[in-house]
Design a protein around this motif. Structure first.
Motif, PDB file in Angstrom:
ATOM      1  N   ARG A 225       0.964  -1.668   0.276  1.00  0.00           N
ATOM      2  CA  ARG A 225       0.189   0.314  -0.219  1.00  0.00           C
ATOM      3  C   ARG A 225       1.358   1.017   0.386  1.00  0.00           C
ATOM      4  O   ARG A 225       1.732   1.356   0.214  1.00  0.00           O
ATOM      5  CB  ARG A 225      -1.257  -0.067   1.342  1.00  0.00           C
ATOM      6  CG  ARG A 225      -1.152   1.470   1.379  1.00  0.00           C
ATOM      7  CD  ARG A 225      -2.764   1.163   2.666  1.00  0.00           C
ATOM      8  NE  ARG A 225      -3.440   2.306   2.561  1.00  0.00           N
ATOM      9  CZ  ARG A 225      -3.296   2.715   4.030  1.00  0.00           C
ATOM     10  NH1 ARG A 225      -2.826   2.970   5.041  1.00  0.00           N
ATOM     11  NH2 ARG A 225      -4.211   3.965   4.523  1.00  0.00           N
ATOM     12  N   ASP A 227       0.082   4.942   0.770  1.00  0.00           N
ATOM     13  CA  ASP A 227      -0.426   6.063   1.379  1.00  0.00           C
ATOM     14  C   ASP A 227       0.481   6.909   3.156  1.00  0.00           C
ATOM     15  O   ASP A 227       1.189   6.225   2.791  1.00  0.00           O
ATOM     16  CB  ASP A 227      -1.648   5.419   1.683  1.00  0.00           C
ATOM     17  CG  ASP A 227      -2.785   6.486   2.287  1.00  0.00           C
ATOM     18  OD1 ASP A 227      -3.254   6.981   1.959  1.00  0.00           O
ATOM     19  OD2 ASP A 227      -2.550   6.853   3.135  1.00  0.00           O
ATOM     20  N   GLY A 228       0.468   7.682   2.562  1.00  0.00           N
ATOM     21  CA  GLY A 228       1.077   9.222   3.774  1.00  0.00           C
ATOM     22  C   GLY A 228       0.474   9.065   4.948  1.00  0.00           C
ATOM     23  O   GLY A 228       1.271   8.866   5.535  1.00  0.00           O
ATOM     24  N   HIS A 229      -0.559   7.801   5.518  1.00  0.00           N
ATOM     25  CA  HIS A 229      -0.604   6.862   6.463  1.00  0.00           C
ATOM     26  C   HIS A 229       0.111   5.991   6.716  1.00  0.00           C
ATOM     27  O   HIS A 229       0.224   5.589   8.150  1.00  0.00           O
ATOM     28  CB  HIS A 229      -2.162   6.811   6.776  1.00  0.00           C
ATOM     29  CG  HIS A 229      -3.380   8.142   6.934  1.00  0.00           C
ATOM     30  ND1 HIS A 229      -3.454   8.894   5.973  1.00  0.00           N
ATOM     31  CD2 HIS A 229      -3.274   8.822   8.080  1.00  0.00           C
ATOM     32  CE1 HIS A 229      -4.106  10.034   6.110  1.00  0.00           C
ATOM     33  NE2 HIS A 229      -4.178   9.762   7.498  1.00  0.00           N
ATOM     34  N   ARG A 237      -9.259   3.926   3.573  1.00  0.00           N
ATOM     35  CA  ARG A 237      -8.911   4.636   1.985  1.00  0.00           C
ATOM     36  C   ARG A 237      -8.358   3.867   1.346  1.00  0.00           C
ATOM     37  O   ARG A 237      -8.213   4.111   0.340  1.00  0.00           O
ATOM     38  CB  ARG A 237      -7.855   5.698   2.471  1.00  0.00           C
ATOM     39  CG  ARG A 237      -7.964   6.955   3.683  1.00  0.00           C
ATOM     40  CD  ARG A 237      -6.947   7.340   3.719  1.00  0.00           C
ATOM     41  NE  ARG A 237      -6.497   8.622   3.046  1.00  0.00           N
ATOM     42  CZ  ARG A 237      -6.314  10.136   3.551  1.00  0.00           C
ATOM     43  NH1 ARG A 237      -4.452   9.598   3.328  1.00  0.00           N
ATOM     44  NH2 ARG A 237      -5.910  11.265   2.611  1.00  0.00           N
ATOM     45  N   ARG A 238      -9.616   3.033   0.870  1.00  0.00           N
ATOM     46  CA  ARG A 238      -9.448   2.002  -0.245  1.00  0.00           C
ATOM     47  C   ARG A 238     -10.818   1.826  -1.371  1.00  0.00           C
ATOM     48  O   ARG A 238     -11.722   1.217  -1.573  1.00  0.00           O
ATOM     49  CB  ARG A 238      -9.414   0.690   0.616  1.00  0.00           C
ATOM     50  CG  ARG A 238      -7.759   0.143   1.525  1.00  0.00           C
ATOM     51  CD  ARG A 238      -7.755  -1.074   1.057  1.00  0.00           C
ATOM     52  NE  ARG A 238      -7.394  -1.685  -0.095  1.00  0.00           N
ATOM     53  CZ  ARG A 238      -7.808  -2.510  -0.890  1.00  0.00           C
ATOM     54  NH1 ARG A 238      -8.669  -3.350  -0.034  1.00  0.00           N
ATOM     55  NH2 ARG A 238      -7.764  -2.899  -1.419  1.00  0.00           N
TER      56      ARG A 238
END
Length: 273
Positions: A225, A227-229, A237-238
């Motif tokens: 993945r 993502d910034g997180h 967020r998917r």
């Protein structure tokens, strides 16, 4: 907004860097000048966290209370500390290093009675040894509010944010829109157990990973993945992407002003009573 595991990591870093050693305190920005003056030259005795609240108790029984909110952040470094850059609300500096606090939602000093009032307003924190999940269950089991909203209510459970609530509900197969009073005790035990385990992993690793071993990128032969997180997750967020378990597109909807993510295949609506 940082979730509870991040604040527990901040507490541990404060304890490691400043615990038991006299510190210099200042407010380069000037907005916490009076508070910093009361802390200057004092000794931090204990750094603790309850949910998203950082509590650093000093030797004169005054506690620094910090709630980062959306924009707050800490920067830690080695001494000698450089000249402050930007709007630094509070700088603590000691033999072990320095910490700069910027943009918190709350930065204040609390007397012992005020600390108790704060703690009394918060629900049990899955990362605390003194947490009582029954306190949360009593409120959840009487509520018509969706369980996804209850898990974000810090007076019900302290610490989880949008990521943990989406992920534990997926892992337990619970429809996030289910009213709290229709949640079973067995489901609640699974949710609480997952929060305890996953948030402790977050403290250890500094990121949120919620997928089981059989669903990691290595096991499934899929790209990691991006993502910034950070972290590997099932639904957060998917939206629109296939569920890692059943292939159903992940859905999202706004609930109580926050984006909610879930898989209709793995988290079907519970049958009506």
């Amino acid at each position: 907004m940082p979730e509870g595991h991040t604040v527990h990591r901040l507490a541990a870093e404060h304890q490691r860097m400043f615990g038991g050693r006299r510190v210099a305190a200042s407010s380069p920005q000037g907005r916490f000048a009076e508070g910093a003056a009361r802390l200057d030259g004092r000794v931090p005795v204990e750094a603790d966290a309850h949910g998203k609240h950082l509590l650093v108790r000093f030797d004169h029984d005054v506690t620094l209370h910090v709630h980062l909110g959306i924009y707050g952040r800490y920067v830690f470094g080695e001494v000698p500390a450089p000249e402050p850059v930007g709007a630094v609300r509070l700088r603590l500096e000691g033999p072990g290093g320095y910490a700069d606090l910027r943009g918190p939602n709350r930065c204040e000093l609390l007397e012992p009675g005020d600390v108790k009032l704060l703690r009394d307003r918060l629900g049990p924190d899955p990362l605390r040894a003194d947490a009582d999940p029954e306190m949360a269950w009593r409120r959840i089991s009487r509520s018509r509010t969706p369980v996804a909203v209850l898990l974000m209510d810090q007076s019900v459970v302290a610490g989880p944010g949008n990521i943990y609530r989406a992920e534990v509900l997926f892992r337990q197969g619970v429809d996030p829109r289910l009213p709290g009073r229709r949640l079973t005790r067995e489901q609640w035990a699974g949710i609480w157990g997952d929060l305890v385990t996953l948030m402790a992993d977050g403290v250890r690793d500094g990121r949120i990973d919620t997928v089981r071993p059989e669903h990691t990128p290595e096991a499934m032969g899929r790209p990691p993945r991006v993502d910034g997180h950070g972290g590997e997750v099932y639904v957060y967020r998917r939206a629109g992407q296939p569920c890692l378990v059943c292939g159903t597109p992940v859905r999202t909807v706004e609930l109580a002003s926050r984006n909610l993510f879930w898989c209709p295949g793995c988290q079907p609506p519970a049958p009506e009573d």
